[in-house]
Scaffold this motif. Sequence first.
Motif, PDB file in Angstrom:
ATOM      1  N   VAL A 145      -7.574  -7.698   0.313  1.00 14.32           N
ATOM      2  CA  VAL A 145      -7.948  -6.834  -0.614  1.00 14.32           C
ATOM      3  C   VAL A 145      -7.550  -7.769  -1.893  1.00 14.32           C
ATOM      4  N   SER A 146      -8.679  -7.517  -2.852  1.00 13.74           N
ATOM      5  CA  SER A 146      -8.370  -7.981  -4.362  1.00 13.74           C
ATOM      6  C   SER A 146      -8.941  -7.276  -5.394  1.00 13.74           C
ATOM      7  N   ARG A 201      -1.155  -0.419  -3.863  1.00 14.50           N
ATOM      8  CA  ARG A 201      -0.480  -1.800  -3.894  1.00 14.50           C
ATOM      9  C   ARG A 201      -1.121  -2.795  -4.812  1.00 14.50           C
ATOM     10  N   ILE A 202      -2.580  -2.825  -4.706  1.00 13.83           N
ATOM     11  CA  ILE A 202      -3.222  -3.747  -5.534  1.00 13.83           C
ATOM     12  C   ILE A 202      -3.390  -3.151  -6.849  1.00 13.83           C
ATOM     13  N   HIS A 203      -3.351  -2.243  -7.211  1.00 11.28           N
ATOM     14  CA  HIS A 203      -3.603  -1.684  -8.459  1.00 11.28           C
ATOM     15  C   HIS A 203      -2.294  -1.562  -9.414  1.00 11.28           C
ATOM     16  N   LEU A 204      -1.015  -1.266  -8.709  1.00  9.50           N
ATOM     17  CA  LEU A 204       0.224  -1.662  -9.245  1.00  9.50           C
ATOM     18  C   LEU A 204       0.650  -3.287  -9.385  1.00  9.50           C
ATOM     19  N   PRO A 237       4.572  -4.567  -9.041  1.00 13.81           N
ATOM     20  CA  PRO A 237       4.538  -4.520  -7.795  1.00 13.81           C
ATOM     21  C   PRO A 237       5.425  -3.259  -7.090  1.00 13.81           C
ATOM     22  N   ILE A 238       5.069  -2.793  -6.014  1.00 18.06           N
ATOM     23  CA  ILE A 238       5.784  -2.093  -5.201  1.00 18.06           C
ATOM     24  C   ILE A 238       6.852  -2.838  -4.949  1.00 18.06           C
ATOM     25  N   LEU A 239       8.288  -2.171  -4.672  1.00 17.63           N
ATOM     26  CA  LEU A 239       9.487  -2.843  -4.244  1.00 17.63           C
ATOM     27  C   LEU A 239       9.152  -3.036  -2.852  1.00 17.63           C
ATOM     28  N   LYS A 296      11.082  -5.670   5.502  1.00 11.88           N
ATOM     29  CA  LYS A 296       9.721  -5.250   5.823  1.00 11.88           C
ATOM     30  C   LYS A 296       9.571  -3.792   5.559  1.00 11.88           C
ATOM     31  N   ARG A 297      10.139  -3.374   4.515  1.00 16.78           N
ATOM     32  CA  ARG A 297      10.263  -1.876   4.047  1.00 16.78           C
ATOM     33  C   ARG A 297       9.619  -2.059   2.791  1.00 16.78           C
ATOM     34  N   ILE A 298       8.366  -1.367   2.522  1.00 14.29           N
ATOM     35  CA  ILE A 298       7.654  -1.042   1.353  1.00 14.29           C
ATOM     36  C   ILE A 298       7.999   0.438   0.759  1.00 14.29           C
ATOM     37  N   PHE A 299       8.461   0.476  -0.373  1.00 13.62           N
ATOM     38  CA  PHE A 299       8.798   1.746  -1.043  1.00 13.62           C
ATOM     39  C   PHE A 299       7.572   2.666  -1.612  1.00 13.62           C
ATOM     40  N   LEU A 300       6.983   3.192  -0.835  1.00 14.82           N
ATOM     41  CA  LEU A 300       5.742   3.900  -1.145  1.00 14.82           C
ATOM     42  C   LEU A 300       5.931   5.240  -0.273  1.00 14.82           C
TER      43      LEU A 300
END
Length: 302
Positions: free
Chosen positions: A139-140, A181-184, A191-193, A216-220
């Motif tokens: 995605v882009s 994720r892309i927008h931020l 970027p999301i932590l 491997k943890r995304i804080f969303l």
Amino acid sequence: MLQALKSARTGTSNWARNAIYADRSIIVLNKPAGLICQGSEASSENKPRDFDKFNDLLRDIKESFDLENLPYPVHRLDKATTGTLLLARSSSAARQFSQQFQTRVVEKTYLALVRGGEKSFPARSGEIRDPLEFNDGRVSLGESCAAKFAATDWELLASSPTAPLSLLRLTLHTGLKHQLRIHLAHSLRTPILGDNLYARSSISEKIAKITRLPEKRIFLHAAQLTLSRYRKTGPGKHFRLGIGAPLPKDFLAVCRDAGIPLDHTYVDGGLSLDGQHVGDISDLEGRWLRKPPVPRPQPLAK
């Protein structure tokens, strides 16, 4: 139904303990990180265990809530995302709430820890309307005629005084793959932590020094879903039901280590009716399934 709710609270099953709300039409879970919101067919060969987990969840919810059939998934969350995940108790309820998601009647609110201090943002809030392109699973941001409209609103809630970390509240108006994720990462450049796929730089040493980040943890976190519901009788039959999922422990820990304050509604979760906090929803036979939060001490009057 009350007996089934009691079972979900006290039973020994693992997945049913993620249920935070249930009424006569829906069950809402606080999805853990790492769960893929898609099962595999029983006849599938070499199916990954990650897909089996969702089948296990559906079977567990069916048993714990004494349903006639497996619950019906109405929408999805990405594997790494935590928070509110809605299941319908019947096919008719699934059609009704799927329609609400498709026509954007459902309001979807997220919380994200992002890499960037207060000065990283052009304002305290804003809108992102950059379209997205999809190519071979990636995605882009895109400007071609194949790009799809994507809309995200963001609001800066707080920033760390010691590290380049901030807490954002996000409203997702369109639900494209990896949209937030892309927008931020590429539109707002924060970027999301934990998002190593779309971040263009390595994590700051200041962040690594103040807190320990799981791999491997995304804080969303999908913090709240707000749905349209209806009373059977009386005036003002239509109302908006908000269902908030408590933040996971590792999210809370990073905020604590970074000195980022959190509103108790995000910590505890809960229900709202037309924006007002409530306990249970009698019109829907609705019950909040988590234990009530421990009362917070009030400051002494001066």
